[in-house]
Design a protein around this motif. Sequence first.
Motif, PDB file in Angstrom:
ATOM      1  N   ILE A   1       7.224  -3.364   8.705  1.00 37.31           N
ATOM      2  CA  ILE A   1       5.903  -2.874   8.272  1.00 37.31           C
ATOM      3  C   ILE A   1       4.815  -3.931   8.511  1.00 37.31           C
ATOM      4  O   ILE A   1       3.716  -3.826   8.016  1.00 37.31           O
ATOM      5  CB  ILE A   1       5.911  -2.411   6.797  1.00 37.31           C
ATOM      6  CG1 ILE A   1       6.226  -3.565   5.845  1.00 37.31           C
ATOM      7  CG2 ILE A   1       6.861  -1.243   6.595  1.00 37.31           C
ATOM      8  CD1 ILE A   1       5.922  -3.273   4.391  1.00 37.31           C
TER       9      ILE A   1
ATOM     10  N   SER B   1       5.610   4.215   2.100  1.00 40.06           N
ATOM     11  CA  SER B   1       6.131   5.375   2.842  1.00 40.06           C
ATOM     12  C   SER B   1       6.931   4.927   4.056  1.00 40.06           C
ATOM     13  O   SER B   1       8.004   5.467   4.342  1.00 40.06           O
ATOM     14  CB  SER B   1       4.988   6.275   3.306  1.00 40.06           C
ATOM     15  OG  SER B   1       4.340   6.833   2.194  1.00 40.06           O
ATOM     16  N   SER B   2       6.419   3.920   4.777  1.00 38.07           N
ATOM     17  CA  SER B   2       7.133   3.395   5.946  1.00 38.07           C
ATOM     18  C   SER B   2       8.480   2.810   5.545  1.00 38.07           C
ATOM     19  O   SER B   2       9.494   3.038   6.215  1.00 38.07           O
ATOM     20  CB  SER B   2       6.306   2.313   6.642  1.00 38.07           C
ATOM     21  OG  SER B   2       5.097   2.840   7.105  1.00 38.07           O
TER      22      SER B   2
ATOM     23  N   ARG C   1       4.395  -7.053   7.503  1.00 43.05           N
ATOM     24  CA  ARG C   1       3.885  -7.843   6.374  1.00 43.05           C
ATOM     25  C   ARG C   1       4.441  -9.258   6.476  1.00 43.05           C
ATOM     26  O   ARG C   1       5.302  -9.689   5.713  1.00 43.05           O
ATOM     27  CB  ARG C   1       4.281  -7.190   5.046  1.00 43.05           C
ATOM     28  CG  ARG C   1       3.493  -5.960   4.661  1.00 43.05           C
ATOM     29  CD  ARG C   1       1.986  -6.189   4.484  1.00 43.05           C
ATOM     30  NE  ARG C   1       1.638  -7.178   3.496  1.00 43.05           N
ATOM     31  CZ  ARG C   1       1.349  -6.894   2.231  1.00 43.05           C
ATOM     32  NH1 ARG C   1       1.349  -5.635   1.825  1.00 43.05           N
ATOM     33  NH2 ARG C   1       1.048  -7.851   1.377  1.00 43.05           N
TER      34      ARG C   1
ATOM     35  N   SER D   1       0.856  -1.190   0.000  1.00 44.60           N
ATOM     36  CA  SER D   1       0.000   0.000   0.000  1.00 44.60           C
ATOM     37  C   SER D   1       0.893   1.241   0.000  1.00 44.60           C
ATOM     38  O   SER D   1       2.094   1.154   0.257  1.00 44.60           O
ATOM     39  CB  SER D   1      -0.890   0.005   1.248  1.00 44.60           C
ATOM     40  OG  SER D   1      -0.093   0.235   2.398  1.00 44.60           O
ATOM     41  N   ASP D   2       0.306   2.401  -0.266  1.00 45.16           N
ATOM     42  CA  ASP D   2       1.073   3.656  -0.244  1.00 45.16           C
ATOM     43  C   ASP D   2       1.677   3.889   1.141  1.00 45.16           C
ATOM     44  O   ASP D   2       2.820   4.331   1.261  1.00 45.16           O
ATOM     45  CB  ASP D   2       0.180   4.845  -0.633  1.00 45.16           C
ATOM     46  CG  ASP D   2      -0.210   4.795  -2.113  1.00 45.16           C
ATOM     47  OD1 ASP D   2       0.465   4.081  -2.887  1.00 45.16           O
ATOM     48  OD2 ASP D   2      -1.193   5.465  -2.480  1.00 45.16           O
ATOM     49  N   GLY D   3       0.906   3.583   2.185  1.00 42.25           N
ATOM     50  CA  GLY D   3       1.384   3.760   3.556  1.00 42.25           C
ATOM     51  C   GLY D   3       2.575   2.866   3.860  1.00 42.25           C
ATOM     52  O   GLY D   3       3.546   3.285   4.500  1.00 42.25           O
ATOM     53  N   GLU D   4       2.499   1.616   3.391  1.00 44.24           N
ATOM     54  CA  GLU D   4       3.604   0.676   3.619  1.00 44.24           C
ATOM     55  C   GLU D   4       4.856   1.120   2.872  1.00 44.24           C
ATOM     56  O   GLU D   4       5.967   1.042   3.395  1.00 44.24           O
ATOM     57  CB  GLU D   4       3.189  -0.736   3.181  1.00 44.24           C
ATOM     58  CG  GLU D   4       2.161  -1.357   4.108  1.00 44.24           C
ATOM     59  CD  GLU D   4       1.510  -2.611   3.553  1.00 44.24           C
ATOM     60  OE1 GLU D   4       1.004  -3.406   4.358  1.00 44.24           O
ATOM     61  OE2 GLU D   4       1.489  -2.795   2.317  1.00 44.24           O
TER      62      GLU D   4
END
Length: 195
Positions: free
Chosen positions: A70, A21-22, A72, A16-19
Amino acid sequence: MDPFLILLHSFSSSLSDGELSSMKFLCRETIGKGKLQSLRNGMELFSILLEQHLIARDKVAFLQGLLKSIKREDLVSQLQQFVEEGEVNAPDDQPDVHERRLQKAAIEVICENVGRDWKMVMRKLGISEVKMDRVVAANPFNLREQLAQSLREWQKWKGKDAKVTDLIKALRGCNLNLVADRVEQELSLLNAGTR
């Protein structure tokens, strides 16, 4: 095509975009801030990590750390599978729900009824001696768990081609006809909906 690049590509498309970014944030010390800001997707990040020799087919610790950070775990386990087997089974390479139910029931019966002959059955299914030795080393005093783990290895290896009929055929090939009959009986009960 390089299987490691295929794996990275599949990771990239599942982030995802958030992942992303992290992951970029976690790479601030290794990749310059300017470069990081211009990254638009996971592939671009992985390309830089490959160029800087932080990740490679035989060097996955950095990538594993990022994926764990993150949270995952699904990708971490795919990465571990890749390291162990040098290949990746895509999620769409899994048996359908009905076949998995049948496999689960069959494996239960096999684990209850096949004792010391389990290696003979696994050889019929095509599992390598190396994999069996690894399973024995991980569960040295538990025969049932050795068999269960080996059957899971077979399921992972075969993916959607893992069929209960292959289990029955292997049992019959080892003259374990009584166990094969019990598996068939259990499956017919399942298919009849009485279980």
